[in-house]
Design a protein around this motif. Structure first.
Motif, PDB file in Angstrom:
ATOM      1  N   TRP A 250       0.797  -1.221   0.000  1.00  0.00           N
ATOM      2  CA  TRP A 250       0.000   0.000   0.000  1.00  0.00           C
ATOM      3  C   TRP A 250       0.831   1.273   0.000  1.00  0.00           C
ATOM      4  CZ3 TRP A 250       2.063   1.509   4.480  1.00  0.00           C
ATOM      5  CH2 TRP A 250       2.194   0.599   5.522  1.00  0.00           C
ATOM      6  N   TYR A 251       2.165   1.163   0.131  1.00  0.00           N
ATOM      7  CA  TYR A 251       3.006   2.373   0.179  1.00  0.00           C
ATOM      8  C   TYR A 251       3.450   2.766  -1.223  1.00  0.00           C
ATOM      9  CZ  TYR A 251       6.802   5.569   1.423  1.00  0.00           C
ATOM     10  OH  TYR A 251       7.631   6.657   1.530  1.00  0.00           O
ATOM     11  N   ASN A 252       3.019   3.938  -1.656  1.00  0.00           N
ATOM     12  CA  ASN A 252       3.378   4.477  -2.974  1.00  0.00           C
ATOM     13  C   ASN A 252       4.191   5.747  -2.748  1.00  0.00           C
ATOM     14  OD1 ASN A 252       1.455   3.045  -5.279  1.00  0.00           O
ATOM     15  ND2 ASN A 252       0.628   2.961  -3.212  1.00  0.00           N
ATOM     16  N   LYS A 253       5.479   5.618  -2.753  1.00  0.00           N
ATOM     17  CA  LYS A 253       6.384   6.624  -2.205  1.00  0.00           C
ATOM     18  C   LYS A 253       6.188   8.031  -2.761  1.00  0.00           C
ATOM     19  CE  LYS A 253      11.333   7.099  -1.248  1.00  0.00           C
ATOM     20  NZ  LYS A 253      12.657   6.483  -1.456  1.00  0.00           N
ATOM     21  N   GLU A 254       6.358   8.218  -4.052  1.00  0.00           N
ATOM     22  CA  GLU A 254       6.459   9.571  -4.591  1.00  0.00           C
ATOM     23  C   GLU A 254       5.317   9.980  -5.520  1.00  0.00           C
ATOM     24  OE1 GLU A 254       8.526  11.601  -3.520  1.00  0.00           O
ATOM     25  OE2 GLU A 254      10.163  10.449  -2.657  1.00  0.00           O
ATOM     26  N   ILE A 255       4.162   9.325  -5.476  1.00  0.00           N
ATOM     27  CA  ILE A 255       3.119   9.719  -6.416  1.00  0.00           C
ATOM     28  C   ILE A 255       2.375  10.945  -5.902  1.00  0.00           C
ATOM     29  CG2 ILE A 255       2.849   7.339  -7.212  1.00  0.00           C
ATOM     30  CD1 ILE A 255       0.113   7.331  -5.853  1.00  0.00           C
ATOM     31  N   THR A 256       1.804  11.707  -6.820  1.00  0.00           N
ATOM     32  CA  THR A 256       1.115  12.948  -6.477  1.00  0.00           C
ATOM     33  C   THR A 256      -0.335  12.679  -6.077  1.00  0.00           C
ATOM     34  OG1 THR A 256       0.405  13.277  -8.752  1.00  0.00           O
ATOM     35  CG2 THR A 256       2.538  14.214  -8.125  1.00  0.00           C
ATOM     36  N   ARG A 257      -0.976  13.726  -5.590  1.00  0.00           N
ATOM     37  CA  ARG A 257      -2.379  13.641  -5.194  1.00  0.00           C
ATOM     38  C   ARG A 257      -3.248  13.204  -6.376  1.00  0.00           C
ATOM     39  NH1 ARG A 257      -5.559  17.174  -1.461  1.00  0.00           N
ATOM     40  NH2 ARG A 257      -7.711  17.250  -2.179  1.00  0.00           N
ATOM     41  N   SER A 258      -3.030  13.816  -7.532  1.00  0.00           N
ATOM     42  CA  SER A 258      -3.873  13.497  -8.690  1.00  0.00           C
ATOM     43  C   SER A 258      -3.638  12.070  -9.185  1.00  0.00           C
ATOM     44  CB  SER A 258      -3.625  14.491  -9.826  1.00  0.00           C
ATOM     45  OG  SER A 258      -2.282  14.456 -10.241  1.00  0.00           O
ATOM     46  N   LYS A 259      -2.350  11.602  -9.151  1.00  0.00           N
ATOM     47  CA  LYS A 259      -2.057  10.230  -9.567  1.00  0.00           C
ATOM     48  C   LYS A 259      -2.697   9.243  -8.594  1.00  0.00           C
ATOM     49  CE  LYS A 259       0.492   9.816 -13.339  1.00  0.00           C
ATOM     50  NZ  LYS A 259       1.936  10.018 -13.372  1.00  0.00           N
ATOM     51  N   ALA A 260      -2.689   9.595  -7.296  1.00  0.00           N
ATOM     52  CA  ALA A 260      -3.312   8.734  -6.284  1.00  0.00           C
ATOM     53  C   ALA A 260      -4.809   8.599  -6.570  1.00  0.00           C
ATOM     54  CB  ALA A 260      -3.088   9.310  -4.884  1.00  0.00           C
ATOM     55  N   GLU A 261      -5.465   9.716  -6.875  1.00  0.00           N
ATOM     56  CA  GLU A 261      -6.898   9.672  -7.176  1.00  0.00           C
ATOM     57  C   GLU A 261      -7.166   8.842  -8.424  1.00  0.00           C
ATOM     58  OE1 GLU A 261      -8.348  13.665  -7.334  1.00  0.00           O
ATOM     59  OE2 GLU A 261      -8.103  14.005  -5.175  1.00  0.00           O
ATOM     60  N   GLN A 262      -6.297   8.984  -9.416  1.00  0.00           N
ATOM     61  CA  GLN A 262      -6.447   8.215 -10.653  1.00  0.00           C
ATOM     62  C   GLN A 262      -6.324   6.716 -10.381  1.00  0.00           C
ATOM     63  OE1 GLN A 262      -3.653   9.385 -13.714  1.00  0.00           O
ATOM     64  NE2 GLN A 262      -4.054   7.568 -14.928  1.00  0.00           N
ATOM     65  N   LEU A 263      -5.326   6.320  -9.595  1.00  0.00           N
ATOM     66  CA  LEU A 263      -5.122   4.904  -9.276  1.00  0.00           C
ATOM     67  C   LEU A 263      -6.310   4.323  -8.516  1.00  0.00           C
ATOM     68  CD1 LEU A 263      -1.374   4.606  -8.175  1.00  0.00           C
ATOM     69  CD2 LEU A 263      -2.470   3.390 -10.047  1.00  0.00           C
ATOM     70  N   LEU A 264      -6.791   5.060  -7.520  1.00  0.00           N
ATOM     71  CA  LEU A 264      -7.888   4.566  -6.690  1.00  0.00           C
ATOM     72  C   LEU A 264      -9.183   4.448  -7.496  1.00  0.00           C
ATOM     73  CD1 LEU A 264      -7.124   6.553  -3.421  1.00  0.00           C
ATOM     74  CD2 LEU A 264      -6.780   4.114  -3.810  1.00  0.00           C
ATOM     75  N   LYS A 265      -9.442   5.401  -8.381  1.00  0.00           N
ATOM     76  CA  LYS A 265     -10.663   5.349  -9.191  1.00  0.00           C
ATOM     77  C   LYS A 265     -10.576   4.241 -10.234  1.00  0.00           C
ATOM     78  CE  LYS A 265     -12.193  10.090  -8.401  1.00  0.00           C
ATOM     79  NZ  LYS A 265     -12.500  11.418  -8.966  1.00  0.00           N
ATOM     80  N   GLN A 266      -9.354   3.960 -10.703  1.00  0.00           N
ATOM     81  CA  GLN A 266      -9.182   2.827 -11.619  1.00  0.00           C
ATOM     82  C   GLN A 266      -9.491   1.518 -10.897  1.00  0.00           C
ATOM     83  OE1 GLN A 266      -5.182   3.169 -13.105  1.00  0.00           O
ATOM     84  NE2 GLN A 266      -5.717   4.627 -14.719  1.00  0.00           N
TER      85      GLN A 266
END
Length: 630
Positions: A250-266
Motif C-alpha cells: 500500500w506504500y506508494n512513495k512519490e506519487i502525487t495527489r492526482s495520480k493517487a486519485e487516478q489509481l484509486l478510481k481505476q
C-alpha cells in the motif's frame, strides 16, 4: 575509468598560488591523466598532466578542511615523486571507488609508503604534524599496508617493514582485533524478483534479505544472499531493511495527489486505499476511495497521518499506534473516524519492476546476436528506430545510426557514462553495439511513442492537470540531470517519449553534441535547435543548465498548446530576431496564469535569473497539489 574531479594546484613552490579547477581524470592500464574540462559544453580540453601508475607511492583519504565548500568535502591524495596530488570527488561512493581501484593497481609498486600525511600540505607545512619539509615522512601509519598479500608469483620485491615507534607499538597492543574485509555494510530487502542477466549477477527473491558488501557503484551493488552466494544486484530493486514501509504493497512513495486519485478510481472499489509521501517533507498522506449511491467513480478523501509528541501515529485522535503498519492494520478492521475502513490496498509498484542500468553489471556492449527486430517505429535524426527484443524477452528500442550522422568515436567514449544515468523519468539507455556498422543504440521501449505526436493525437482529451503532470515528469528528469551537471542541449517534445501508463520520459539527452548533419546549424555554423534556444546560445553558443531551463519553458508551451510549433508563423531567422528583441511566446489557451508564470520564468534574458530545475519542480508540485490554480 574516467571522472570529473576538482583538482587542487600542487604548490610546487611556496609562493605558488592555491587554486581549484575542474579536471577530467582518465585512468588507463599504465597511467592516470587529467585534462581541461569545459562543464558548460561537457567537453574535454587539452591534457594538463599525467602520473605513471608505477610511480605512485600512496593513495589515501585526506581530512576535509573545516567549513570547506560542499564540492570539496570528499578529498583524497595521490602521492608520487613530486609530492601529493589533491583531488576532490563529488561524493563518498566515487571517492571510495577510485581509491579502491588505484590501490589495487599499485599494490606491486616498488616504493610504496608505509606512512602518510592525513591532512593537507598548506602554505609550506603539513597541517597534521606541522613539519615544514614537503618530503617529510608521514605521521600516520597506512592501515591497509598488509591488505594485499604477496604470493610466489608477485612482482613486488620482499622488504622488511619499518619497526613501529613506542607509541605505535602501544596502540597496536590496545587495538581491537581486525575485522574481516567482507563485513556487510547494510542489510536490504528485495522489493522484486530479479533473474540474472549475466554470470556476475546475483538473483533476487521478493521479500528476502541480502547483505550488501560494496555499494561504490550507484546502480549495481555487490551483495551476498542467505546461502553465501555473492554477486551484483540492481540497487533500485532493494530497500534497507530498517525502512520497512517500502516493503508494503500500500506504500506508494512519490506519487502525487492526482495520480493517487487516478489509481484509486481505476481500482473502483469501496475502501481502496494507499499511503504516499505528503507534499510536506517528512509527512505521509492516506488516500481512500469511498463510493456513494449514484456515484459510479466515487470520491477520494485524503488524510494526513499525524504524530503525537510521543512519536505515535494516528488518523483518528483516540487511536494511536507505535508504527504506521500497526495504524493501517487497525483501520483495515475499523473505520474509526474515516469515511470507510481500509479494504483494498492499491499500488502501481508491484505491477512492474523498475528498469536496470544495462543488462547486468558492467554489461554496456551488447552482442547484436541477442537482438531480435520486430517492426520499424520511425526514421529519426540519427537513423531508423526499430522495436525489438533482447534475448527474446526484454522489449527494447533499437536506433540504427546511419553513417555520417554522428561523431561515432566521441559517442562511444561517453556511452558508458550515459548508461549510468538511471532514473524513472529518463528513457533508460541499456547499451550499444559498436563492433559493427551501423552502430546500434539500445534503449527502453516506450509504447506510446513521441510526446509531440501523442499531444497532437490525444491532447484534446487530456485535462489541464494531466498536462501539468506531463510537465512535472520532464522537470523531474531534468532536475536529476542538473544534479549530475549533465546537459541535455536539445530538450523538446520531439525528444520525450510516453509509456503505456502515460508517463513522460526524457530521451536523447546529450546526443546533440555528436550531430554531424546541418539540421540545427545557424548561419554562424553553430548547431542548436533555434526555436528552443536562449539568447546566449543564439549569440555565443553558450550552453548551460540554464539554457536547458529555457528549453523546458518552450517544452511546457508545446504541452499546453497541444503540440503546436513554437513561433509557428516565423522563420528561424525571424525567431532569432524575435527573441533578441525580448519578445516571448504567448500564453496557450490551456494554461492558466499560474502555469504561464512558471514557463515565462524560464525565459529571462539573463541566464542567472532563470530558476533551477529543482525550484521549477517545487513550483509545479505546489500547483499539482492545489489543482484549483490549474
Amino acid at each position: 575509468m574516467e571522472e570529473v574531479f576538482i583538482k587542487r594546484s600542487q604548490q610546487k613552490k611556496k609562493t605558488s598560488p592555491l587554486n581549484y579547477k575542474e579536471r577530467l581524470f582518465i585512468l588507463t592500464d599504465t597511467k592516470i591523466s587529467y585534462y581541461e574540462y569545459f562543464s558548460e559544453r561537457m567537453k574535454r580540453g587539452g591534457k594538463k598532466g599525467s602520473i605513471e601508475l608505477d610511480k605512485i607511492k600512496c593513495v589515501e583519504v585526506v581530512r576535509a578542511e573545516e567549513n570547506c565548500p560542499i564540492e570539496r568535502q570528499y578529498p583524497f591524495q595521490i602521492v608520487y615523486d613530486e609530492g601529493p596530488l589533491y583531488v576532490f570527488a563529488k561524493n563518498e561512493d566515487v571517492r571510495s571507488q577510485w581509491i579502491k581501484e588505484l590501490s589495487s593497481r599499485i599494490r606491486f609498486n616498488q616504493e610504496l609508503m608505509q606512512k602518510y600525511h592525513p591532512c593537507f600540505w598548506i602554505e609550506g607545512e603539513w597541517s597534521c604534524c606541522q613539519q615544514s619539509a614537503k618530503n617529510a615522512p608521514g605521521c600516520c601509519v597506512i592501515q591497509a599496508m598488509n591488505a594485499f598479500q604477496t604470493s610466489g608469483t608477485s612482482r613486488r620485491k620482499s622488504r622488511k617493514p619499518l619497526p613501529p615507534t613506542p607509541k605505535e607499538e602501544q596502540a597496536m597492543r590496545q587495538a581491537p582485533a581486525p575485522q574481516p574485509t567482507s563485513v556487510p555494510k547494510k542489510v536490504v530487502v528485495a522489493l522484486y524478483d530479479y533473474q540474472i542477466m549475466n554470470p556476475e549477477d546475483l538473483p533476487l527473491r521478493k521479500d528476502e534479505e541480502y547483505f550488501v558488501l560494496d555499494h561504490s557503484d550507484h546502480n549495481w551493488w555487490r551483495a551476498r544472499d542467505a546461502h553465501g552466494r555473492e554477486g551484483f544486484i540492481p540497487s533500485n530493486y532493494v530497500v534497507e531493511s530498517i525502512n520497512q514501509l517500502e516493503t508494503y504493497e500500500w506504500y506508494n512513495k512519490e506519487i502525487t495527489r492526482s495520480k493517487a486519485e487516478q489509481l484509486l478510481k481505476q481500482e473502483g472499489k469501496e475502501g481502496a486505499f494507499l499511503l504516499r509521501n505528503s507534499s510536506q517533507p517528512g509527512k505521509y498522506t492516506m488516500s481512500v476511495l469511498s463510493k456513494v449511491s449514484g456515484d459510479q467513480s466515487g470520491k477520494v478523501k485524503h488524510y494526513t497521518v499525524c504524530v503525537t509528541p510521543n512519536n505515535q501515529y494516528y488518523l483518528a485522535e483516540k487511536h494511536t499506534f507505535n508504527t504506521i503498519p500497526e495504524l493501517i492494520n487497525y483501520h483495515q478492521h475499523n473505520a474509526a473516524g474515516l469515511v470507510t475502513r481500509l479494504r483494498h490496498p492499491v499500488s502501481w509498484q508491484t505491477k512492474k519492476a523498475p528498469l536496470t542500468a544495462g543488462f547486468g553489471y558492467g554489461a554496456w556492449e551488447i552482442n547484436p546476436v541477442d537482438l531480435t527486430f520486430l517492426r520499424e517505429l520511425g526514421d529519426g535524426q540519427f537513423g531508423v528506430v526499430k522495436h525489438g527484443k533482447w534475448r527474446g524477452q526484454y522489449e527494447v528500442a533499437i536506433k540504427m545510426i546511419k553513417e555520417g550522422s554522428m561523431s561515432e568515436d566521441d559517442f562511444i567514449d561517453e556511452a558508458e557514462t550515459m548508461m549510468k544515468l538511471n532514473y524513472p523519468k529518463l528513457v533508460q539507455l541499456y547499451g550499444v553495439c559498436t563492433k559493427q556498422r551501423p552502430i546500434y543504440i539500445v534503449t527502453e521501449f516506450m509504447s506510446n511513442g513521441c510526446l509531440l505526436d501523442y499531444l497532437k493525437k490525444w491532447g484534446r482529451k487530456l485535462s489541464s492537470l494531466q498536462l501539468l503532470e506531463m510537465s512535472k515528469d520532464v522537470c523531474e528528469a531534468m532536475a536529476y540531470l542538473e544534479s549530475y551537471k549533465f546537459l541535455h542541449r536539445d530538450l523538446a517534445a520531439r525528444n520525450c517519449l510516453v509509456d503505456e501508463a502515460g508517463t513522460v520520459k526524457v530521451s536523447d539527452f546529450g546526443l546533440s553534441r555528436y550531430v554531424l548533419d546541418d539540421e540545427y546549424t545557424s548561419s554562424q555554423g553553430s548547431k542548436f535547435p533555434v526555436r528552443w534556444s536562449p539568447p546566449e546560445v543564439l549569440n555565443f553558443s553558450r550552453f548551460s543548465s540554464k539554457s536547458d531551463v529555457w528549453a523546458f519553458g518552450v517544452l511546457m508551451w508545446e504541452i499546453f498548446s497541444l503540440g503546436k510549433t513554437p513561433y509557428e508563423r516565423f522563420s528561424n531567422a525571424d525567431v532569432v530576431e524575435h527573441i533578441i528583441q525580448g519578445r516571448r511566446l504567448y500564453r496557450p489557451q490551456q494554461a492558466t496564469e499560474h502555469v504561464y508564470n512558471i514557463m515565462y520564468s524560464c525565459w529571462d534574458e539573463k541566464a542567472e535569473n532563470r530558476p533551477t530545475f529543482s525550484l521549477l519542480l517545487s513550483n509545479i508540485q505546489e500547483l499539482v497539489e492545489d489543482d484549483s490554480q490549474i
